[in-house]
Structure formats: structure tokens, C-alpha cells
Design a protein around this motif. Sequence first.
Motif, PDB file in Angstrom:
ATOM      1  N   TYR A 196       0.578  -1.393  -0.242  1.00 25.91           N
ATOM      2  CA  TYR A 196      -0.324  -0.361  -0.185  1.00 25.91           C
ATOM      3  C   TYR A 196       0.597   1.203   0.440  1.00 25.91           C
ATOM      4  O   TYR A 196       1.978   0.948   1.161  1.00 25.91           O
ATOM      5  CB  TYR A 196      -1.230   0.081   1.656  1.00 25.91           C
ATOM      6  N   VAL A 197       0.548   2.402  -1.408  1.00 26.42           N
ATOM      7  CA  VAL A 197       1.536   3.370  -1.117  1.00 26.42           C
ATOM      8  C   VAL A 197       0.471   4.229  -0.314  1.00 26.42           C
ATOM      9  O   VAL A 197      -0.885   4.495  -0.667  1.00 26.42           O
ATOM     10  CB  VAL A 197       2.167   3.887  -2.164  1.00 26.42           C
ATOM     11  N   VAL A 223       4.583   7.156   1.525  1.00 23.08           N
ATOM     12  CA  VAL A 223       5.615   5.543   2.345  1.00 23.08           C
ATOM     13  C   VAL A 223       4.763   4.523   2.049  1.00 23.08           C
ATOM     14  O   VAL A 223       3.691   4.956   1.343  1.00 23.08           O
ATOM     15  CB  VAL A 223       5.100   6.925   3.817  1.00 23.08           C
ATOM     16  N   ARG A 224       5.430   3.806   2.162  1.00 20.89           N
ATOM     17  CA  ARG A 224       4.803   1.890   1.798  1.00 20.89           C
ATOM     18  C   ARG A 224       4.428   0.978   2.727  1.00 20.89           C
ATOM     19  O   ARG A 224       5.483   1.772   3.864  1.00 20.89           O
ATOM     20  CB  ARG A 224       5.467   1.665   1.036  1.00 20.89           C
ATOM     21  N   PHE A 225       3.879   0.827   3.263  1.00 23.25           N
ATOM     22  CA  PHE A 225       3.746  -0.353   3.937  1.00 23.25           C
ATOM     23  C   PHE A 225       3.363  -1.186   3.509  1.00 23.25           C
ATOM     24  O   PHE A 225       2.954  -1.800   2.285  1.00 23.25           O
ATOM     25  CB  PHE A 225       1.902  -0.120   4.994  1.00 23.25           C
ATOM     26  N   ILE A 253       9.349   4.351   7.539  1.00 22.23           N
ATOM     27  CA  ILE A 253      10.294   4.789   5.766  1.00 22.23           C
ATOM     28  C   ILE A 253      11.089   2.809   6.444  1.00 22.23           C
ATOM     29  O   ILE A 253      12.362   3.116   6.122  1.00 22.23           O
ATOM     30  CB  ILE A 253      10.212   5.814   5.933  1.00 22.23           C
ATOM     31  N   LYS A 254      10.261   1.818   4.823  1.00 27.29           N
ATOM     32  CA  LYS A 254      10.732   0.635   5.149  1.00 27.29           C
ATOM     33  C   LYS A 254      11.407   0.100   3.944  1.00 27.29           C
ATOM     34  O   LYS A 254      12.675  -0.442   3.509  1.00 27.29           O
ATOM     35  CB  LYS A 254       9.685  -0.448   5.547  1.00 27.29           C
ATOM     36  N   PRO A 296      -3.702   0.715  -3.220  1.00 24.44           N
ATOM     37  CA  PRO A 296      -3.287  -0.247  -2.738  1.00 24.44           C
ATOM     38  C   PRO A 296      -2.187  -0.615  -4.508  1.00 24.44           C
ATOM     39  O   PRO A 296      -2.591   0.260  -5.390  1.00 24.44           O
ATOM     40  CB  PRO A 296      -4.070  -1.660  -3.657  1.00 24.44           C
ATOM     41  N   VAL A 297      -1.201  -1.112  -4.111  1.00 28.43           N
ATOM     42  CA  VAL A 297      -0.978  -1.194  -5.620  1.00 28.43           C
ATOM     43  C   VAL A 297      -0.598  -2.942  -5.650  1.00 28.43           C
ATOM     44  O   VAL A 297      -0.305  -3.403  -4.598  1.00 28.43           O
ATOM     45  CB  VAL A 297       1.078  -0.932  -5.064  1.00 28.43           C
ATOM     46  N   PHE A 298      -0.593  -3.224  -6.837  1.00 25.63           N
ATOM     47  CA  PHE A 298      -0.996  -4.578  -7.519  1.00 25.63           C
ATOM     48  C   PHE A 298       0.385  -5.115  -8.370  1.00 25.63           C
ATOM     49  O   PHE A 298       0.314  -4.019  -9.604  1.00 25.63           O
ATOM     50  CB  PHE A 298      -2.194  -4.993  -8.085  1.00 25.63           C
TER      51      PHE A 298
END
Length: 83
Positions: A8-9, A22-24, A52-53, A74-76
Motif C-alpha cells: 500500500y502506498v 510512504v509504503r506499507f 520508511i521501510k 493499493p499496489v498490485f
Amino acid sequence: MPRKPDEYVVFILLSTGHREEVRFNSIQEFQKWYSGEFIPKANDDTFISVPIKNLQGEYMVLRPNCVAAIRVEPVFGGSVERY
């Protein structure tokens, strides 16, 4: 069968006009940070840490009262399914 997002961005839009990304890994991970770190201090002028991973050795802090909006997308990953 519904697809599951790979990550998820989260776009954090600041009142100054800046936008941070930020990405989770999961929506639950974002919700844990949002409800545990951000919401309790939403009106504060003190800095909070934003995880920030994807960038090694970097970190971000922000003032919660400067956040104008948050957008979660959401990022697919993967390729297009072909039949």
C-alpha cells in the motif's frame, strides 16, 4: 477470486503543499501506525516518526497538525493474467 495487493502506498499531503510517499506491506500495518502513532497526536505540534521501510538508513518525522490529507492506494504487482 479477488486479488490481494502487494503493498500500500500512502500519500501524505502536507499543508505546505508538499507530498510525501510512504509504503506499507499491509493495510493492517498502516492502520496500526495511523491509530497508534498519528491519531493520538493529530493536533500536536511535536514531531512523530513515519516508518520508511523501502529506504535503508533514512527516516522521516513530521508534525501531525501539518497533515492536510492522507491517501492510501493499493499496489498490485505481477503481470497481466492471460487466458
